[in-house]
Write an enzyme that holds these catalytic residues in place. Sequence first.
Site, PDB file in Angstrom:
ATOM      1  CB  CYS A  62      50.966  38.208  38.042  1.00  0.00           C
ATOM      2  SG  CYS A  62      50.633  39.300  36.656  1.00  0.00           S
ATOM      3  CB  CYS A  65      47.458  38.981  37.290  1.00  0.00           C
ATOM      4  SG  CYS A  65      48.577  38.148  36.149  1.00  0.00           S
TER       5      CYS A  65
END
Length: 310
Positions: A62, A65
């Site tokens: 991700c 993230c």
Amino acid sequence: MSIVDPRSGAPLTPPQDTPSPSQEAAPGDEQLIIDVDRNNIQQLLEFSMQVPVLLDCWAPWCQPCKALMPILEKLTREYRGTFILAKLNIEENQEIAAQLGVRSVPDVKLISQGGLVDHFQGALPEKEIREWLARYFPAPEDAPASPEEQAAEALAQGDATTAREIYEQLVQQSPENYPFQVELARALVAEGRSEEAIALLDNLPPEERDAASARGVRASIEFREEAPSDDGLAALAGRDDSEANYQRALRQVADGDYAAGLEGLLEVMRKDRSYGDDAARKTLLRVFDALGADHPLTVTYRRRLFTLLY
């Protein structure tokens, strides 16, 4: 491991028969930033009875993230024990993620007294995260300006070199935080190093390379190439024709004075729509694209452009 109780300053010690959470943080941060998995999730809930926990649910694949995590870590240090940051890798802890109802990442949950208080999803900008935290915690006293705030302030004051040096450090620390790379490119442009800025933007992932912020930096380079030099601007002094007014507006846009530049372009268009094969309108649309659809100036001047046209 011990965590400082923000109310008393006394350390909170985990039960002796419970494994201590793993630690993966910079020196001095091990009391505030931990990794959590199935071995210590119960202990985390026990800690939350005394100190609130910010649970960052993330995944290695991700990209948002990876952009969000450094911001959360910085804020955790800044709040100095008001809460702790626990990082949960959902790929390695899918059962826990399912129990927590994690459907997409990043997902940041505020846990207190063993229960969920609130959460947000997505890589929010730091300003919005601060506003979210302010609902539950008093702002940290005497918080120093963040490096990105210092860089933005330096750039606003015309100190492009200082801004560039700060952004270079931020990129080195967080190479996958692509907004830092875009801002570094912006500082390079301000230093007159446009070729380096373009090379930096060209190496971004496609979705970042085509985002509004990166397009804005590219547009600023194009506007600088098209705008008149200082000598060219001086040669326009005293002139009030469409060409002179268009060139002045173009220079204002190139210098980052978007409001004045947009106003000038709109005025050229109002007085002489045919100038330069509708150059003022076309340039207005380019500036809108550079600023992004949600920018206040885009919203305002797009409305004014529509009114002028129709």
